[in-house]
Design a protein around this motif. Structure first.
Motif, PDB file in Angstrom:
ATOM      1  N   LEU A   1       0.865  -1.174   0.000  1.00 61.37           N
ATOM      2  CA  LEU A   1       0.000   0.000   0.000  1.00 61.37           C
ATOM      3  C   LEU A   1       0.903   1.226   0.000  1.00 61.37           C
ATOM      4  CD1 LEU A   1      -3.115   0.589   2.212  1.00 61.37           C
ATOM      5  CD2 LEU A   1      -1.467   2.394   1.797  1.00 61.37           C
TER       6      LEU A   1
ATOM      7  N   SER B   1      -0.348   4.720  -0.953  1.00 62.06           N
ATOM      8  CA  SER B   1      -1.002   5.976  -0.575  1.00 62.06           C
ATOM      9  C   SER B   1      -2.508   5.770  -0.449  1.00 62.06           C
ATOM     10  CB  SER B   1      -0.708   7.068  -1.615  1.00 62.06           C
ATOM     11  OG  SER B   1      -1.226   6.712  -2.883  1.00 62.06           O
ATOM     12  N   ARG B   2      -3.153   6.791   0.132  1.00 64.62           N
ATOM     13  CA  ARG B   2      -4.595   6.744   0.346  1.00 64.62           C
ATOM     14  C   ARG B   2      -5.242   7.984  -0.269  1.00 64.62           C
ATOM     15  NH1 ARG B   2      -2.172   8.972   4.530  1.00 64.62           N
ATOM     16  NH2 ARG B   2      -3.107  10.736   5.641  1.00 64.62           N
TER      17      ARG B   2
ATOM     18  N   ASP C   1      -5.451   0.859  -8.073  1.00 60.01           N
ATOM     19  CA  ASP C   1      -6.201   1.428  -6.964  1.00 60.01           C
ATOM     20  C   ASP C   1      -7.173   0.398  -6.421  1.00 60.01           C
ATOM     21  OD1 ASP C   1      -4.976   3.936  -7.024  1.00 60.01           O
ATOM     22  OD2 ASP C   1      -6.386   4.716  -8.509  1.00 60.01           O
TER      23      ASP C   1
ATOM     24  N   TRP D   1      -9.200   9.662   0.261  1.00 65.45           N
ATOM     25  CA  TRP D   1     -10.544   9.600   0.837  1.00 65.45           C
ATOM     26  C   TRP D   1     -11.389  10.750   0.321  1.00 65.45           C
ATOM     27  CZ3 TRP D   1     -12.098   5.424   3.060  1.00 65.45           C
ATOM     28  CH2 TRP D   1     -11.242   4.635   3.832  1.00 65.45           C
TER      29      TRP D   1
ATOM     30  N   VAL E   1      -0.975   4.643   5.389  1.00 59.44           N
ATOM     31  CA  VAL E   1      -2.088   4.748   6.333  1.00 59.44           C
ATOM     32  C   VAL E   1      -1.517   4.690   7.741  1.00 59.44           C
ATOM     33  CG1 VAL E   1      -3.907   3.820   4.832  1.00 59.44           C
ATOM     34  CG2 VAL E   1      -2.519   2.241   6.176  1.00 59.44           C
TER      35      VAL E   1
ATOM     36  N   GLU F   1      -9.864   5.080  -2.148  1.00 56.37           N
ATOM     37  CA  GLU F   1      -9.047   3.999  -2.663  1.00 56.37           C
ATOM     38  C   GLU F   1      -7.659   4.067  -2.044  1.00 56.37           C
ATOM     39  OE1 GLU F   1     -10.486   6.034  -5.328  1.00 56.37           O
ATOM     40  OE2 GLU F   1      -8.843   7.454  -5.417  1.00 56.37           O
ATOM     41  N   PHE F   2      -7.015   2.907  -2.044  1.00 59.21           N
ATOM     42  CA  PHE F   2      -5.622   2.781  -1.654  1.00 59.21           C
ATOM     43  C   PHE F   2      -4.830   2.466  -2.919  1.00 59.21           C
ATOM     44  CE2 PHE F   2      -7.223   0.964   2.598  1.00 59.21           C
ATOM     45  CZ  PHE F   2      -7.270   2.222   3.183  1.00 59.21           C
TER      46      PHE F   2
ATOM     47  N   GLN G   1       3.276   2.000   5.277  1.00 61.36           N
ATOM     48  CA  GLN G   1       3.059   1.585   3.900  1.00 61.36           C
ATOM     49  C   GLN G   1       3.248   0.064   3.888  1.00 61.36           C
ATOM     50  OE1 GLN G   1       5.920   4.264   1.932  1.00 61.36           O
ATOM     51  NE2 GLN G   1       4.156   5.259   0.979  1.00 61.36           N
TER      52      GLN G   1
END
Length: 128
Positions: A47, A49-50, A113, A52, A69, A100-101, A73
């Motif tokens: 992972l 990045s995020r 994503d 929202w 998050v 999405e992550f 990572q």
């Protein structure tokens, strides 16, 4: 609750209202959400990045983007889980989140994503 699978990455979200840290008289409502990311694919992924999209009960939209998050990572081997809890303040007693992550497949470098379907943030008994 939200439960979404993208390319073998299952993201489950369980939101809850945090009454003890909220102040309805001041229009401050805090919601926590617990996320489980489960790698059901055959690939090791990370992972990166995020993103929202947060919408309050009056239709105001806020977007949040950032690396990882809760300061991580995480790398998920096939069959592995990563869980964390975070929070979202709202000025209304109800709202929604989705996003999405951004993930990368470690072996190939392919980015994708992993979607997080919309979930409701609501104080108990505010909605039927």
């Amino acid at each position: 609750m939200s439960d979404t699978v993208t390319r073998g990455i299952r993201i489950t979200v369980k939101p809850r209202y945090v009454a003890e840290q909220s102040d309805p008289d001041a229009r401050q409502y805090l919601f926590a959400y617990h996320i489980t990311i489960r790698n059901q694919s055959d690939d090791t992924v990370q992972l990166l990045s995020r993103h929202w999209v947060i919408t309050n009960g009056e239709g105001q939209v806020e977007e949040v983007r950032g690396p990882g998050v809760v300061g991580y990572q995480p790398v998920l081997e096939p069959g592995a889980d990563f869980e964390y809890t975070s929070g979202c303040p709202l000025t209304t007693p109800v709202g929604t989140m989705h996003g999405e992550f951004n993930m990368v497949v470690k072996a190939s470098g392919v980015h994708f994503d992993a979607q997080i379907e919309p979930f409701r943030l609501a104080i108990p008994r505010v909605l039927n």
